[in-house]
Every structure is written in structure tokens, then in C-alpha cells.
Design an enzyme around this catalytic site. Structure first.
Site, PDB file in Angstrom:
ATOM      1  N   HIS A 263     -52.166 -23.449 -45.604  1.00 25.76           N
ATOM      2  CA  HIS A 263     -51.507 -24.350 -44.639  1.00 25.76           C
ATOM      3  C   HIS A 263     -50.059 -24.533 -45.114  1.00 25.76           C
ATOM      4  O   HIS A 263     -49.334 -23.561 -45.284  1.00 25.76           O
ATOM      5  CB  HIS A 263     -52.336 -25.640 -44.602  1.00 25.76           C
ATOM      6  CG  HIS A 263     -52.015 -26.609 -43.509  1.00 25.76           C
ATOM      7  ND1 HIS A 263     -51.144 -26.363 -42.489  1.00 25.76           N
ATOM      8  CD2 HIS A 263     -52.482 -27.880 -43.287  1.00 25.76           C
ATOM      9  CE1 HIS A 263     -51.082 -27.414 -41.682  1.00 25.76           C
ATOM     10  NE2 HIS A 263     -51.883 -28.355 -42.153  1.00 25.76           N
ATOM     11  N   HIS A 302     -51.859 -16.637 -38.117  1.00 21.79           N
ATOM     12  CA  HIS A 302     -52.043 -18.017 -37.660  1.00 21.79           C
ATOM     13  C   HIS A 302     -53.333 -18.098 -36.875  1.00 21.79           C
ATOM     14  O   HIS A 302     -53.669 -17.154 -36.155  1.00 21.79           O
ATOM     15  CB  HIS A 302     -50.864 -18.450 -36.769  1.00 21.79           C
ATOM     16  CG  HIS A 302     -50.749 -19.918 -36.654  1.00 21.79           C
ATOM     17  ND1 HIS A 302     -51.472 -20.651 -35.740  1.00 21.79           N
ATOM     18  CD2 HIS A 302     -50.029 -20.808 -37.377  1.00 21.79           C
ATOM     19  CE1 HIS A 302     -51.174 -21.923 -35.902  1.00 21.79           C
ATOM     20  NE2 HIS A 302     -50.321 -22.051 -36.894  1.00 21.79           N
ATOM     21  N   ASP A 358     -43.700 -20.529 -42.015  1.00 22.52           N
ATOM     22  CA  ASP A 358     -43.467 -20.572 -43.466  1.00 22.52           C
ATOM     23  C   ASP A 358     -42.808 -19.309 -44.011  1.00 22.52           C
ATOM     24  O   ASP A 358     -42.451 -19.262 -45.187  1.00 22.52           O
ATOM     25  CB  ASP A 358     -44.804 -20.783 -44.199  1.00 22.52           C
ATOM     26  CG  ASP A 358     -45.374 -22.168 -43.937  1.00 22.52           C
ATOM     27  OD1 ASP A 358     -44.597 -23.121 -44.000  1.00 22.52           O
ATOM     28  OD2 ASP A 358     -46.582 -22.280 -43.664  1.00 22.52           O
TER      29      ASP A 358
HETATM   30  N1  CMC Z   1     -52.406 -11.158 -44.572  1.00 20.37           N
HETATM   31  C1  CMC Z   1     -53.336 -10.169 -44.434  1.00 20.37           C
HETATM   32  N2  CMC Z   1     -54.405 -10.236 -43.646  1.00 20.37           N
HETATM   33  C2  CMC Z   1     -54.567 -11.360 -42.946  1.00 20.37           C
HETATM   34  C3  CMC Z   1     -53.643 -12.433 -43.008  1.00 20.37           C
HETATM   35  C4  CMC Z   1     -52.531 -12.299 -43.857  1.00 20.37           C
HETATM   36  N3  CMC Z   1     -51.643 -13.265 -43.964  1.00 20.37           N
HETATM   37  N4  CMC Z   1     -54.066 -13.432 -42.203  1.00 20.37           N
HETATM   38  C5  CMC Z   1     -55.208 -13.004 -41.640  1.00 20.37           C
HETATM   39  N5  CMC Z   1     -55.491 -11.746 -42.084  1.00 20.37           N
HETATM   40  C6  CMC Z   1     -56.628 -10.890 -41.656  1.00 20.37           C
HETATM   41  C7  CMC Z   1     -57.940 -11.339 -42.298  1.00 20.37           C
HETATM   42  O1  CMC Z   1     -58.168 -10.701 -43.519  1.00 20.37           O
HETATM   43  C8  CMC Z   1     -58.933 -10.960 -41.223  1.00 20.37           C
HETATM   44  O2  CMC Z   1     -59.128  -9.578 -41.304  1.00 20.37           O
HETATM   45  P1  CMC Z   1     -60.605  -8.943 -41.019  1.00 20.37           P
HETATM   46  O3  CMC Z   1     -60.870  -9.259 -39.568  1.00 20.37           O
HETATM   47  O4  CMC Z   1     -60.475  -7.509 -41.304  1.00 20.37           O
HETATM   48  O5  CMC Z   1     -61.555  -9.665 -41.940  1.00 20.37           O
HETATM   49  C9  CMC Z   1     -58.174 -11.233 -39.911  1.00 20.37           C
HETATM   50  O6  CMC Z   1     -56.776 -11.079 -40.247  1.00 20.37           O
HETATM   51  C10 CMC Z   1     -58.400 -12.631 -39.339  1.00 20.37           C
HETATM   52  O7  CMC Z   1     -58.130 -13.571 -40.377  1.00 20.37           O
HETATM   53  P2  CMC Z   1     -58.788 -15.002 -40.513  1.00 20.37           P
HETATM   54  O8  CMC Z   1     -58.784 -15.396 -41.936  1.00 20.37           O
HETATM   55  O9  CMC Z   1     -60.096 -15.029 -39.778  1.00 20.37           O
HETATM   56  O10 CMC Z   1     -57.762 -15.884 -39.691  1.00 20.37           O
HETATM   57  P3  CMC Z   1     -57.726 -17.441 -39.650  1.00 20.37           P
HETATM   58  O11 CMC Z   1     -57.302 -17.828 -38.288  1.00 20.37           O
HETATM   59  O12 CMC Z   1     -58.988 -18.030 -40.165  1.00 20.37           O
HETATM   60  O13 CMC Z   1     -56.581 -17.801 -40.737  1.00 20.37           O
HETATM   61  C11 CMC Z   1     -54.492 -18.266 -41.694  1.00 20.37           C
HETATM   62  C12 CMC Z   1     -55.303 -18.213 -40.391  1.00 20.37           C
HETATM   63  C13 CMC Z   1     -53.116 -18.858 -41.371  1.00 20.37           C
HETATM   64  C14 CMC Z   1     -55.196 -19.158 -42.706  1.00 20.37           C
HETATM   65  C15 CMC Z   1     -54.333 -16.828 -42.242  1.00 20.37           C
HETATM   66  O14 CMC Z   1     -53.651 -16.013 -41.311  1.00 20.37           O
HETATM   67  C16 CMC Z   1     -53.622 -16.797 -43.598  1.00 20.37           C
HETATM   68  O15 CMC Z   1     -54.267 -16.971 -44.624  1.00 20.37           O
HETATM   69  N6  CMC Z   1     -52.253 -16.568 -43.599  1.00 20.37           N
HETATM   70  C17 CMC Z   1     -51.503 -16.627 -44.832  1.00 20.37           C
HETATM   71  C18 CMC Z   1     -51.203 -18.075 -45.197  1.00 20.37           C
HETATM   72  C19 CMC Z   1     -50.138 -18.674 -44.306  1.00 20.37           C
HETATM   73  O16 CMC Z   1     -49.089 -18.090 -44.072  1.00 20.37           O
HETATM   74  N7  CMC Z   1     -50.408 -19.896 -43.837  1.00 20.37           N
HETATM   75  C20 CMC Z   1     -49.466 -20.666 -43.028  1.00 20.37           C
HETATM   76  C21 CMC Z   1     -49.950 -20.855 -41.626  1.00 20.37           C
HETATM   77  S1  CMC Z   1     -48.642 -21.433 -40.492  1.00 20.37           S
HETATM   78  C22 CMC Z   1     -48.161 -22.986 -41.068  1.00 20.37           C
HETATM   79  C23 CMC Z   1     -49.246 -23.981 -41.118  1.00 20.37           C
HETATM   80  O17 CMC Z   1     -49.971 -24.189 -40.164  1.00 20.37           O
HETATM   81  O18 CMC Z   1     -49.370 -24.607 -42.164  1.00 20.37           O
END
Ligand code: CMC
Length: 419
Positions: A263, A302, A358
Site C-alpha cells: 500500500h 493496482h 507510488d
Molecule cells: N510486479 C509484478 N507482478 C505483479 C505486480 C507487480 N507489481 N502486481 C501484480 N502482479 C502480478 C501478480 O503476480 C499476479 O500474477 P499471476 O496472475 O501470474 O499470479 C497478477 O499480477 C495479479 O496480482 P494480484 O496480486 O492478484 O493483484 P492485487 O490486485 O491483489 O494486488 C497490488 C495489487 C497493488 C498489491 C499489487 O499490484 C502489488 O503488489 N504492486 C506492488 C506494490 C505497489 O506498488 N503498491 C502500491 C499500490 S498504489 C498506492 C496505494 O494504493 O497504496
């Protein structure tokens, strides 16, 4: 075509018609037909946890609006205090209203001397600023016990003003504790963000020259972070607030959720990632390691946006304006190449992974002189109006305590072995 869905329990043949209202279906109808069968949705990905008229977000279309106003217009026209007023009181303030609000904020910005002497001094000198901030916000609960009267709108309003006002003072104090600089109290003659910069970076004699470009850029970053509907920390604020906890511990809980690297902690994680990559030439190897599952590309992806985060577009433009004053952040080239490579790669394209708010914000903060440990603190200052607006809205909706069900997967009843 009726605006409803019909659910049939094929075990009994019984059906129930559930109306669709405002794109939502009422879970109560489901539980009437199917008592004890719960939606299995642990991260609330398909569950609307609230009805809210604060922020509208359409992640597919890349739309973000505060009280109906598009973020692109808000970002170019409103100050952080005006946005705060809009979010908290659901009204665009007139000049007189925002001036009088700024005075209220300035009056509430100082913090009690005991806070510096007895609470802050208890932390280790190298304590992470976010840990200090979260504890500091919670500690305010003990300074303002009347805040527990959450049914009184005037008392609620005063605590909201206090929290908006004191966040920069607490944040700057956490930083000054870290660097061993004397604490400073706010200057009521300065604007909100200029005052924060001064409390952060002023010399022991209190002198500090505010650069208007940098101040405006930071104010804009606060605006971009001000609300984002039911994100993890805001959902936390609504859940904790639904137990009728006081606003200080409620906002401390929201800030705790924000601290996580998935986050708001992502801005710090992005900077650490860029430093670890170290050079432009290492970008391809790093992307390959992400694709092989060795880690995530921080600042990308996201839950809700499946296109470019509209805030990230504005942050990127702002970065260029800031670098004209501070000089280019040497990590910018690595970030730009990461973005270019990722956006052309099928792994990221297929999963709709784009830069989020971010990705570029940390580069700006670093160029302004903030240490990485302060990045999420800056996010927290910006997000406080959003947390408070949702907390206040939730209380006015007279909502029930947040209490989801679970799907039990443990053992059936069994007897303890005899010993
Ligand atoms: N890098 C590489 N792969 C990713 C990333 C990433 N940053 N984000 C998601 N994926 C992949 C993930 O591995 C999965 O792949 P597969 O389907 O093959 O297993 C797919 O994309 C879907 O990911 P998810 O984890 O189910 O997505 P989510 O909606 O649960 O997670 C998130 C959203 C923001 C936690 C995630 O994208 C992440 O960890 N991003 C990096 C951390 C980040 O930048 N966070 C800030 C978010 S914006 C500001 C805020 O709200 O605070």
C-alpha cells in the site's frame, strides 16, 4: 429487462429475486435464501464494503473524481486545504471559508510540550518515522479524551481539524528526532505546506527559505493522495471506526495499514528497488527476475486500476517541474527505462500492470531532501482528509459494526487426548 437477478438453490428448487440497486446486490437477500453460506471473498475484491458519495473511481477507464470533480481539474486548481474542505464538508469552499478553515488549522497545529519531552524521547534515535507517526497519532487519543464522544458532530469536527492540523507537526517532529535536530512548533503565519517544509528543514534559529515551486509540488502531491475510496487503509478506518473507537486510534490504525509495502509503503520500496537495481544496464535483468517470480516491480499494479493510474500521470509531470529546481534525480533514468520495458512486455501487458501513484513520487520526495523513511509519512499526511471523510460518513450512515463471516476450514469437534 428487470434490474434484478434470480438465484435458485438447486438443492431445494427455491428461488429469490434480488434487485440490483446502484450496481450492487443486497447480500441480505442472499443470506435469507442461503443462511450459513457466505461469499468467499477474503480480500473484498467483489464486495462493496460501503456506500459512499466522496470519491468515484473507475479503474478500467482511469477515472478518479473527488465529490464529482475530475482529479485532473482538482490538481491544477485547488490547494490541499481546499481539497480537504471539499472532502470533509462536501462543499467547495469560498475564499472566506478556506481562509477561516486555514486559521482553525493553524490554531490546532501545535503539539503539547509533554509530547516531545515524554513520548517522542522514548523512541530510539533510529526509529522508523512511520512507526513513530503511528504511535504519535494514537497517543493524541490520551490528550483529547473528549474525542470519544463520536455522536456529537461538533466534537467530531474539532477532532478532524486537529488531526489535519497536527499531522505535519507530528511528521516533522519524527524526522527531527531522527536527525537530532531541535523540535519546532508551527508558525501560524505560514501556509499549510510551507509550514510543514519549514518545520522539517529549518535551521536551529528557525530560518528557512520556502521555494514556492517545491512547496506547490508537495501540496499537489498531498492533493493527489487525499482520497482513493475503499483502499486498504480507508477500509481499516471504516472498520475500526465502526466499533466506535475514537478518531485518533482509528486514524492510527489506518496509518498502520498504509505502512505496508503493498500500500503506501510502496513509495519507499520503489526507491529502495531503484537503488538496488543501481544502473540503467541492469533494468532488463531486473525485469526478467520479476517475471520469474523473484519479487515484484514496486510502484506497478493496482487492485482497481487496469489502465494507467491518472495520479501517476500527474506525478510524472510534476517530477520534471521539481527536477528543474533540484536537478535531475539520478534514479530517474532507471525508473523511465523500467516503465518503458515493462509497458512493452507481455507479462505486464497481459496482467494490466501500469505505474501507480507510488512509482514516481519517491523520486520527487528524495530530490526535495526527504529521507526514504519519510515517504510513507508524506502519503499519510495527504491521505488524512480521506480517512476522516470516510470515518465521518460511516458514522453519519449509522452503520453497524464491521463483522464479516468466515469459512471455517479447521478440524470438526474432537476430544482432547487424555493425559
Ligand atoms: N510486479 C509484478 N507482478 C505483479 C505486480 C507487480 N507489481 N502486481 C501484480 N502482479 C502480478 C501478480 O503476480 C499476479 O500474477 P499471476 O496472475 O501470474 O499470479 C497478477 O499480477 C495479479 O496480482 P494480484 O496480486 O492478484 O493483484 P492485487 O490486485 O491483489 O494486488 C497490488 C495489487 C497493488 C498489491 C499489487 O499490484 C502489488 O503488489 N504492486 C506492488 C506494490 C505497489 O506498488 N503498491 C502500491 C499500490 S498504489 C498506492 C496505494 O494504493 O497504496
Amino acid at each position: 429487462m428487470p434490474e434484478s437477478i434470480t438465484i435458485t438453490d438447486n438443492r431445494t428448487g427455491e428461488s429469490v429475486e434480488v434487485p440490483i440497486v446502484d450496481k450492487g446486490v443486497d447480500a441480505k437477500a442472499w443470506s435469507t435464501l442461503l443462511p450459513g453460506i457466505w461469499f468467499n471473498d477474503p480480500s473484498f475484491g467483489s464486495t462493496a464494503g460501503a456506500e459512499s458519495d466522496i470519491t468515484e473511481l473507475d479503474g478500467g477507464a482511469g477515472i478518479l473524481r473527488y465529490r464529482g470533480y475530475p482529479i485532473e481539474q482538482v490538481a491544477t486548481s485547488l490547494s490541499f486545504l481546499e481539497v480537504t474542505y471539499l472532502l470533509l464538508f462536501n462543499k467547495l469552499p469560498t475564499k472566506e471559508e478556506v481562509d477561516s478553515f486555514a486559521l482553525e488549522i493553524a490554531e490546532q497545529a501545535p503539539i503539547h510540550e509533554n509530547f516531545h519531552k515524554r513520548i517522542l524521547e522514548g523512541f530510539r534515535d533510529d526509529a522508523h518515522a512511520m512507526g513513530v507517526l503511528i504511535s504519535s497519532i494514537a497517543a493524541l487519543s490520551t490528550f483529547f479524551p473528549e474525542s470519544k464522544d463520536i455522536d456529537n458532530p461538533e466534537i467530531r469536527r474539532l477532532q478532524m481539524v486537529r488531526l489535519i492540523a497536527k499531522m505535519p507537526t507530528l511528521a516533522a517532529s519524527a524526522y527531527r528526532k531522527n536527525v537530532g535536530a531541535p523540535y519546532v512548533q508551527p508558525d501560524p503565519d505560514l501556509d499549510y505546506t510551507g509550514n510543514f517544509l519549514t518545520m522539517m528543514f529549518c535551521h536551529p534559529d528557525g530560518s528557512y527559505d520556502i521555494d514556492p515551486v517545491l512547496r506547490d509540488a508537495l501540496d499537489l502531491l498531498f492533493v493527489l493522495h487525499a482520497d482513493h475510496e475503499q483502499n486498504c487503509s480507508t477500509t481499516t478506518a471504516r472498520a475500526v471506526g465502526s466499533a466506535h473507537a475514537d478518531p485518533y486510534v482509528t486514524i492510527a490504525s489506518a496509518a498502520s495499514a498504509l505502512y505496508g509495502p503493498r500500500h503506501g509503503g510502496a513509495n519507499e520500496a520503489v526507491l529502495r528497488m531503484l537503488e538496488e537495481i543501481g544502473s540503467y544496464d541492469q533494468v532488463d535483468d531486473f525485469i526478467a527476475s520479476v517475471k520469474s517470480g523473484e519479487g515484484r516491480l514496486m510502484g506497478f499494479g493496482h487492485r482497481v486500476y487496469k489502465s494507467y493510474d491518472p495520479r501517476a500521470v500527474i506525478v510524472k509531470e510534476t517530477a520534471h517541474r521539481v527536477f528543474e529546481i533540484t536537478g535531475k534525480n539520478p534514479l530517474l533514468d532507471i525508473a523511465l527505462k523500467l516503465e518503458e520495458v515493462a509497458l512493452a512486455d507481455s507479462y505486464f501487458i497481459d496482467r494490466n500492470l501500469y505505474p501507480n501513484v507510488d512509482f514516481y513520487s519517491g523520486l520527487i520526495y528524495q530530490s526535495m531532501g526527504f529521507p526514504v523513511e519519510m515517504f510513507t509519512v508524506l502519503f499519510a499526511i495527504g491521505r488524512t482528509p480521506g480517512w476522516l471523510a470516510h470515518w465521518d460518513e460511516m458514522l453519519q450512515q449509522n452503520s453497524r459494526i464491521a463483522r464479516p463471516r468466515q469459512i471455517y476450514t479447521g478440524p470438526a469437534e474432537r476430544d482432547l487426548p487424555t493425559r
